[in-house]
Motif scaffolding. Structure first.
Motif, mmCIF file in Angstrom:
data_model
loop_
_atom_site.group_PDB
_atom_site.id
_atom_site.type_symbol
_atom_site.label_atom_id
_atom_site.label_comp_id
_atom_site.label_asym_id
_atom_site.label_seq_id
_atom_site.Cartn_x
_atom_site.Cartn_y
_atom_site.Cartn_z
ATOM 1 N N UNK A 9 0.838 -1.207 0.000
ATOM 2 C CA UNK A 9 0.000 0.000 0.000
ATOM 3 C C UNK A 9 0.866 1.247 0.000
ATOM 4 N N UNK A 10 1.877 1.270 0.836
ATOM 5 C CA UNK A 10 2.778 2.426 0.887
ATOM 6 C C UNK A 10 3.464 2.647 -0.459
ATOM 7 N N UNK A 11 3.899 1.569 -1.088
ATOM 8 C CA UNK A 11 4.559 1.680 -2.389
ATOM 9 C C UNK A 11 3.601 2.245 -3.435
ATOM 10 N N UNK A 12 2.370 1.733 -3.439
ATOM 11 C CA UNK A 12 1.379 2.211 -4.412
ATOM 12 C C UNK A 12 1.059 3.682 -4.176
ATOM 13 N N UNK A 13 0.911 4.058 -2.919
ATOM 14 C CA UNK A 13 0.621 5.453 -2.597
ATOM 15 C C UNK A 13 1.766 6.367 -3.045
ATOM 16 N N UNK A 14 2.991 5.913 -2.899
ATOM 17 C CA UNK A 14 4.143 6.742 -3.278
ATOM 18 C C UNK A 14 4.224 6.981 -4.788
ATOM 19 N N UNK A 15 3.531 6.178 -5.569
ATOM 20 C CA UNK A 15 3.541 6.318 -7.028
ATOM 21 C C UNK A 15 2.564 7.382 -7.531
ATOM 22 N N UNK A 16 1.669 7.837 -6.672
ATOM 23 C CA UNK A 16 0.662 8.811 -7.090
ATOM 24 C C UNK A 16 1.331 10.168 -7.265
ATOM 25 N N UNK A 17 1.123 10.760 -8.419
ATOM 26 C CA UNK A 17 1.717 12.053 -8.738
ATOM 27 C C UNK A 17 1.068 13.166 -7.912
ATOM 28 N N UNK A 18 1.856 14.178 -7.620
ATOM 29 C CA UNK A 18 1.402 15.318 -6.835
ATOM 30 C C UNK A 18 0.150 15.958 -7.448
ATOM 31 N N UNK A 19 0.124 16.122 -8.753
ATOM 32 C CA UNK A 19 -1.026 16.752 -9.411
ATOM 33 C C UNK A 19 -2.293 15.906 -9.269
ATOM 34 N N UNK A 20 -2.126 14.599 -9.293
ATOM 35 C CA UNK A 20 -3.278 13.722 -9.124
ATOM 36 C C UNK A 20 -3.850 13.854 -7.719
ATOM 37 N N UNK A 21 -2.978 13.891 -6.718
ATOM 38 C CA UNK A 21 -3.443 14.071 -5.344
ATOM 39 C C UNK A 21 -4.106 15.431 -5.163
ATOM 40 N N UNK A 22 -3.540 16.441 -5.797
ATOM 41 C CA UNK A 22 -4.138 17.772 -5.727
ATOM 42 C C UNK A 22 -5.564 17.732 -6.273
ATOM 43 N N UNK A 23 -5.752 17.061 -7.394
ATOM 44 C CA UNK A 23 -7.088 16.921 -8.003
ATOM 45 C C UNK A 23 -8.042 16.192 -7.050
ATOM 46 N N UNK A 24 -7.564 15.136 -6.420
ATOM 47 C CA UNK A 24 -8.389 14.371 -5.486
ATOM 48 C C UNK A 24 -8.881 15.279 -4.363
ATOM 49 N N UNK A 25 -8.002 16.093 -3.805
ATOM 50 C CA UNK A 25 -8.395 16.936 -2.692
ATOM 51 C C UNK A 25 -9.257 18.123 -3.140
ATOM 52 N N UNK A 26 -9.062 18.596 -4.355
ATOM 53 C CA UNK A 26 -9.951 19.630 -4.886
ATOM 54 C C UNK A 26 -11.363 19.070 -5.040
ATOM 55 N N UNK A 27 -11.463 17.839 -5.496
ATOM 56 C CA UNK A 27 -12.776 17.202 -5.623
ATOM 57 C C UNK A 27 -13.379 16.900 -4.256
ATOM 58 N N UNK A 28 -12.527 16.627 -3.285
ATOM 59 C CA UNK A 28 -12.995 16.404 -1.920
ATOM 60 C C UNK A 28 -13.670 17.678 -1.395
ATOM 61 N N UNK A 29 -13.040 18.812 -1.624
ATOM 62 C CA UNK A 29 -13.612 20.089 -1.201
ATOM 63 C C UNK A 29 -14.966 20.300 -1.882
ATOM 64 N N UNK A 30 -15.047 19.995 -3.166
ATOM 65 C CA UNK A 30 -16.310 20.114 -3.898
ATOM 66 C C UNK A 30 -17.379 19.207 -3.288
ATOM 67 N N UNK A 31 -17.018 17.995 -2.943
ATOM 68 C CA UNK A 31 -17.970 17.064 -2.334
ATOM 69 C C UNK A 31 -18.474 17.605 -0.991
#
Length: 78
Positions: free
Chosen positions: A44-66
């Motif tokens: 899980x840690x390895x998979x999480x470390x592969x997520x690009x910064x921009x992708x995480x930013x998008x996830x949290x922007x959508x979280x705010x929208x939700x």
């Protein structure tokens, strides 16, 4: 940029782990057997470390929208 789907069905579905990360892990590890909890945690840690910064930013922007949609709807189902 990729748009993450699945609008929240209830306030309990708002967390990024629920609408993004758990699905990503499920797809990645489907059918995989881990020998122990440590092996799973490392994967899980390895998979999480592969997520690009921009992708995480998008996830949290959508979280705010939700969150805003839930607030606007008085906490009811969306």
């Amino acid at each position: 940029m990729k748009k993450f789907t699945n609008l929240p069905y209830s306030p309990g579905d708002l967390a990024p782990s629920d609408f993004y990360f758990f699905g990503k892990l499920k797809d990645k590890f489907e059918g995989t057997r881990f020998e122990n909890d440590e092996e799973l945690e490392d994967a899980i840690k390895e998979e999480f470390s592969k997520i690009q910064k921009e992708e995480l930013k998008q996830v949290f922007e959508e979280w705010i929208d939700r969150l805003q949609r839930c607030i606007s709807n008085g906490g009811e189902y969306i």
